[in-house]
Scaffold this active site. Structure first.
Site, PDB file in Angstrom:
ATOM      1  N   SER A   1     152.528  47.363  61.799  1.00  0.00           N
ATOM      2  CA  SER A   1     153.956  47.988  61.379  1.00  0.00           C
ATOM      3  C   SER A   1     154.523  47.523  62.149  1.00  0.00           C
ATOM      4  O   SER A   1     156.078  48.046  62.409  1.00  0.00           O
ATOM      5  CB  SER A   1     153.674  49.534  61.592  1.00  0.00           C
TER       6      SER A   1
ATOM      7  N   SER B   1     158.579  53.918  57.826  1.00  0.00           N
ATOM      8  CA  SER B   1     157.672  52.566  57.678  1.00  0.00           C
ATOM      9  C   SER B   1     157.291  52.526  56.380  1.00  0.00           C
ATOM     10  O   SER B   1     156.475  51.512  56.074  1.00  0.00           O
ATOM     11  CB  SER B   1     156.849  52.257  58.769  1.00  0.00           C
TER      12      SER B   1
ATOM     13  N   LYS C   1     157.812  49.748  54.050  1.00  0.00           N
ATOM     14  CA  LYS C   1     157.054  48.389  54.265  1.00  0.00           C
ATOM     15  C   LYS C   1     156.179  48.060  53.057  1.00  0.00           C
ATOM     16  O   LYS C   1     155.628  46.992  52.815  1.00  0.00           O
ATOM     17  CB  LYS C   1     156.273  48.139  55.571  1.00  0.00           C
TER      18      LYS C   1
ATOM     19  N   LYS D   1     149.456  53.116  54.427  1.00  0.00           N
ATOM     20  CA  LYS D   1     150.539  52.713  55.195  1.00  0.00           C
ATOM     21  C   LYS D   1     150.875  53.878  56.057  1.00  0.00           C
ATOM     22  O   LYS D   1     151.257  55.193  55.401  1.00  0.00           O
ATOM     23  CB  LYS D   1     151.748  52.115  54.651  1.00  0.00           C
TER      24      LYS D   1
END
Length: 409
Positions: free
Chosen positions: A151, A91, A94, A253
Site C-alpha cells: 500500500s 487507500s 488504489k 485492498k
C-alpha cells in the site's frame, strides 16, 4: 455452486393479445410485446430489489459506517447499509489506480519489466511507503507489488507519473474512468487516497469498481493474494488479514486514515462463484476483517448464483416476418447469471419484452427489447435483449405472403 437448467417456452402473442399485455404492463409502448413462458407473470414490478431482502436468514449485524456485498458473477447487490453515503476511500483509492495501470499494461503503453525513474514528488509522498529512493529505477512489476501488497503511496505516485506524466493528470484519468464505469458519486483528487475534502466515493461505487477490476483483469489478481513483499531489504506484510484466515479469499485492498476509519474491500472465490464485500468506517483492523468475513460467509451460504441463458441459449425464440427464417433467438451475447436465495432458482420468472412485429432483415447484435427476472413478485434484474443471429430478408413472394398474413394478425 448450484447450477439450474431452465427451459423457457415463450409464446408469441398476436397484436390483438398485445392490447391485453399493454393493460398489464403499461410501461410498454404500442410497438412492444410481452412474451412470458407458460405460467410466468405478464409483467415485472418496477425497481430493482436487493436479493438479500428476499432471504429468510437476515444479514449479519455489522459495526461499520457503511457496507455492501455483491455477487461478481451476476453483478447483483446482495445487501447493503448506507450504500450511497459519501465516504472517504483512503487507500481503497488504489483500486482505481491499479485498474488504470493494468489497462496501460494491456494496451502495451507499459510493460511489467519497464523501469520507472522515481521522482522527488513520489519519494516525498507521505503515508504508507514502499521505501523507493529518488532517482532510482524501479520496474512496473516491483511498483505494483509496492502499491498492492505494501500500500505504498510513493509507489502509487511513481506509477501515476509513468502512466500520465503527473499525478494531477492521472487523477483526471481516474475520474474519466469512474464516469465510464457509471460511478456517479465518486471523485478522485489524488492517486493514493490521502485525505482531501473533495476525494469521496460510496460503498456502491467501490463495489462496482472492484467487480470490474476482478472480472476484467483476472491475470493480475495474484498481486492481491500475495501475503508479503520485500523491497530495499524491508519486508512488509499485506494488511489484508483474511489472506491468512480464509484460503478462498484472494484480495482485495485495505484502507485506513483517522477520518476514514478502517476499510476493506475483500473478495473470495468458492466453487467458481465470486463475492465482493466492502466495509468502510470500521473501528479497528480486526473489526474490518471480522465484518468482512461475516459478510462473505453469509453471502455464500445463503444464496445461489445460477446461469439462465447465454449466446447459445436464447431467452426467447421470437417470430420473424418477411425473413428467410420464421424465428430468431433473442438473448444476451454473454451469460446471464442471477443471484437468488438458496434453493429459489426454479422460482425465477423471466419476462421478455420486445418490439413487434420483428421484420427482416435482422442483424445479430441488434437490441430489440429487454428481459426481466423476478422472484416473489420482486424485480431482481433487467437486461437488454439482442438478436443472436442474422436473419436475411425473404424473397419477393415470401415478403408479400407475410405482409398479407400480418394484416390478419
Amino acid at each position: 455452486m448450484t447450477f439450474q437448467k431452465f427451459r423457457f417456452r415463450f409464446s408469441h402473442l398476436s397484436l390483438c393479445a398485445a392490447g391485453l399485455a399493454l393493460v398489464l404492463a403499461p410501461a410498454l409502448s404500442p410497438a412492444q410485446n410481452t412474451a412470458p413462458a407458460a405460467g410466468m407473470t405478464p409483467s415485472a414490478p418496477a425497481g430493482i430489489t436487493a436479493v438479500g431482502e428476499l432471504a429468510t436468514v437476515p444479514a449479519p449485524s455489522l459495526t461499520a459506517k457503511a457496507w455492501l456485498t455483491l455477487d461478481a458473477n451476476s453483478g447483483q447487490i446482495i445487501a447493503s447499509q448506507n450504500p450511497d453515503e459519501s465516504v472517504e476511500p483512503a487507500s481503497l483509492t488504489k483500486l482505481m489506480s491499479a485498474y488504470l495501470v493494468f489497462e496501460a499494461l494491456e494496451s502495451k503503453r507499459l510493460t511489467l519489466d519497464q523501469p520507472v525513474t522515481v521522482s522527488e514528488k513520489a519519494w516525498r509522498t507521505e503515508g504508507s511507503r514502499m521505501f523507493i529512493k529518488p532517482g532510482s529505477q524501479v520496474t512496473v512489476d516491483e511498483l505494483l507489488q509496492g502499491v498492492i501488497v505494501q500500500s505504498g503511496n510513493d509507489a502509487t505516485v511513481a506509477l501515476a507519473e509513468a502512466v500520465a506524466g503527473s499525478e494531477d493528470a492521472f487523477a483526471a484519468l481516474m475520474n474519466q474512468e469512474a464516469a465510464k464505469q457509471g460511478l456517479r458519486d465518486t471523485h478522485f483528487v489524488n492517486s493514493t487516497g490521502l485525505p482531501d475534502p473533495a476525494h469521496l466515493t460510496t460503498v456502491r461505487d467501490l463495489a462496482i469498481m472492484s467487480k470490474n477490476l476482478v472480472t476484467r483483469f483476472p491475470q493480475y489478481l495474484h498481486y492481491y493474494s500475495q501475503k508479503e513483499y520485500t523491497y530495499n531489504k524491508i519486508k512488509q506484510n499485506n494488511r489484508n488479514r483474511l489472506l491468512w484466515t480464509d484460503p478462498t479469499v484472494d484480495g482485495l485492498k485495505t484502507g485506513h486514515t483517522q477520518s476514514a476509519g478502517y476499510c476493506l474491500v475483500a473478495t473470495a472465490l468458492r466453487d467458481g462463484r465470486r463475492v465482493v464485500s466492502v466495509i468502510v468506517g470500521a473501528a479497528s483492523d480486526s473489526a474490518r476483517s471480522e465484518n468482512s468475513l461475516k459478510l462473505l460467509n453469509w453471502s455464500f451460504q445463503n444464496f445461489d448464483t445460477i446461469k439462465l441463458f447465454d449466446n447459445d441459449k436464447p431467452a426467447v425464440n421470437a417470430r420473424v416476418w418477411e425473413g428467410q427464417s420464421e424465428t430468431v433467438g433473442l438473448g444476451t451475447p454473454t451469460a446471464t447469471w442471477v443471484t437468488v436465495p438458496r434453493g429459489k432458482g426454479p422460482q425465477v420468472k423471466p419476462v421478455a419484452q420486445y418490439t413487434q412485429p420483428l421484420i427482416a432483415p435482422l442483424k445479430a447484435g441488434a437490441k430489440v427489447g429487454t428481459v426481466s427476472l423476478s422472484l416473489d413478485g420482486k424485480l431482481l434484474r433487467q437486461d437488454p435483449l439482442f438478436v443472436l443471429n442474422d436473419v436475411p430478408e425473404a424473397g419477393f413472394f415470401g415478403r408479400i405472403y407475410d405482409k398479407v398474413r400480418l394484416l390478419f394478425q
